[in-house]
Write a protein that holds these residues in place. Structure first.
Motif, PDB file in Angstrom:
ATOM      1  N   PHE A 162     -21.165 -23.927  -7.912  1.00  0.00           N
ATOM      2  CA  PHE A 162     -21.652 -22.799  -8.710  1.00  0.00           C
ATOM      3  C   PHE A 162     -22.554 -23.334  -9.805  1.00  0.00           C
ATOM      4  CE2 PHE A 162     -17.835 -19.687  -8.096  1.00  0.00           C
ATOM      5  CZ  PHE A 162     -18.330 -19.322  -6.854  1.00  0.00           C
ATOM      6  N   LEU A 201     -25.080 -21.718 -13.162  1.00  0.00           N
ATOM      7  CA  LEU A 201     -25.445 -20.557 -13.962  1.00  0.00           C
ATOM      8  C   LEU A 201     -26.860 -20.770 -14.489  1.00  0.00           C
ATOM      9  CD1 LEU A 201     -24.075 -17.901 -14.924  1.00  0.00           C
ATOM     10  CD2 LEU A 201     -23.499 -19.093 -17.043  1.00  0.00           C
ATOM     11  N   LEU A 204     -25.185 -16.156 -11.790  1.00  0.00           N
ATOM     12  CA  LEU A 204     -24.368 -17.170 -11.117  1.00  0.00           C
ATOM     13  C   LEU A 204     -24.850 -17.331  -9.687  1.00  0.00           C
ATOM     14  CD1 LEU A 204     -21.770 -18.987 -11.308  1.00  0.00           C
ATOM     15  CD2 LEU A 204     -20.587 -17.081 -10.169  1.00  0.00           C
ATOM     16  N   TYR A 237     -15.492 -19.250 -10.854  1.00  0.00           N
ATOM     17  CA  TYR A 237     -16.171 -18.747 -12.055  1.00  0.00           C
ATOM     18  C   TYR A 237     -15.275 -17.702 -12.688  1.00  0.00           C
ATOM     19  CZ  TYR A 237     -19.560 -16.013 -14.825  1.00  0.00           C
ATOM     20  OH  TYR A 237     -20.215 -15.338 -15.824  1.00  0.00           O
ATOM     21  N   SER A 268     -15.197 -15.114 -16.262  1.00  0.00           N
ATOM     22  CA  SER A 268     -15.807 -14.652 -17.513  1.00  0.00           C
ATOM     23  C   SER A 268     -14.870 -13.692 -18.219  1.00  0.00           C
ATOM     24  CB  SER A 268     -17.154 -13.968 -17.252  1.00  0.00           C
ATOM     25  OG  SER A 268     -16.974 -12.705 -16.642  1.00  0.00           O
ATOM     26  N   ILE A 313     -16.568 -22.459 -15.488  1.00  0.00           N
ATOM     27  CA  ILE A 313     -16.980 -22.770 -14.132  1.00  0.00           C
ATOM     28  C   ILE A 313     -16.306 -24.073 -13.712  1.00  0.00           C
ATOM     29  CG2 ILE A 313     -18.893 -23.396 -12.605  1.00  0.00           C
ATOM     30  CD1 ILE A 313     -20.728 -21.661 -14.290  1.00  0.00           C
TER      31      ILE A 313
END
Length: 239
Positions: free
Chosen positions: A52, A54, A59, A219, A221, A234
């Motif tokens: 992953f 960003l 993402l 991931y 948030s 992450i």
């Protein structure tokens, strides 16, 4: 077992070697944060060769070693995007389908009516999607799964689930019930899971519960509902 049971995320995942790709949406226990998590797993070398990243708030799944990529079509995509007061997360390029439809004034459901499960016979991997909508220091969210109506991939069934946000409660949807050949598609409603206040507690619990051989990236948030600031974690197995 009550239909209103709320599991810890580790209890929902631990001991299941292959839940595939998964999305969690919900609200922290103190009611102050909107939470969204997305993880990927893989069994093949091509699938496992990912991380992953960003970039400008988006993402992406990207190759860890570009020289080893065999087929990027179903494994490289934007997994999470924001548009105005919306946070979109999906397990494929339908992230862009939803994003573009919203820009045209269409709905989450309108966008997904144009998409179907993945063409990876015999698994016919479902497309799972979510969208958080922020409003007045709170939010609601939707989750969707597009999956084959039968073992032949003859047509697509589309399911959408809509939720108000409730403190401490999240919903977890994933592509597969468990490992197999072909891999059994996720069935039923999204699972009810507990969302703690601490992002590291949640992220570590989820990551550590995923099968060690098959997990790839995670991931998470946490968005503050008062000022919309975002705390992000992450974790990539390939570092």
């Amino acid at each position: 077992m009550s239909i209103y049971e709320i599991k810890r995320i580790n209890d929902a995942v631990e001991g299941n070697s292959y839940v595939g790709r998964g999305i969690v949406c919900g609200k922290s226990e103190n009611g102050k944060k909107a939470v969204c998590a997305y993880f990927i797993m893989g069994r093949s070398e091509n699938s496992r060769n990912r991380v992953f990243t960003l970039k400008d708030g988006v993402l992406y799944t990207e190759p860890f070693d570009a020289s080893k990529v065999q087929d990027p079509s179903l494994i490289i995509y934007a997994a999470m995007r924001r548009l105005d007061n919306k946070l979109i997360a999906t397990n494929g390029d339908q992230t862009d389908t939803i994003y573009n439809a919203l820009k045209e004034g269409k709905s989450f459901e309108d966008a997904l009516e144009t998409r179907c499960f993945e063409p990876d016979e015999p698994n016919f991997t479902p497309r799972i999607s979510s969208m958080i909508t922020f409003d007045n220091n709170d939010f609601s969210y939707k989750m969707s799964i597009l999956k084959s109506v039968d073992e032949n991939g003859s047509d697509c069934a589309r399911y959408t689930f809509s939720y108000p946000s409730k403190a401490g409660l999240g919903h977890f949807i994933h592509t597969y019930n468990h490992d197999g050949n072909p891999i059994p598609t996720f069935t039923g409603e999204p699972e009810r899971v507990f969302i703690p206040d601490d992002i590291d507690e949640f992220a570590n619990s989820l990551w550590n519960s995923l099968d060690e051989d098959n997990k790839i990236s995670l991931y998470v948030s946490y968005t503050d509902l008062e000022n919309m600031s975002e705390d992000i974690r992450i974790i990539n197995k390939n570092n």
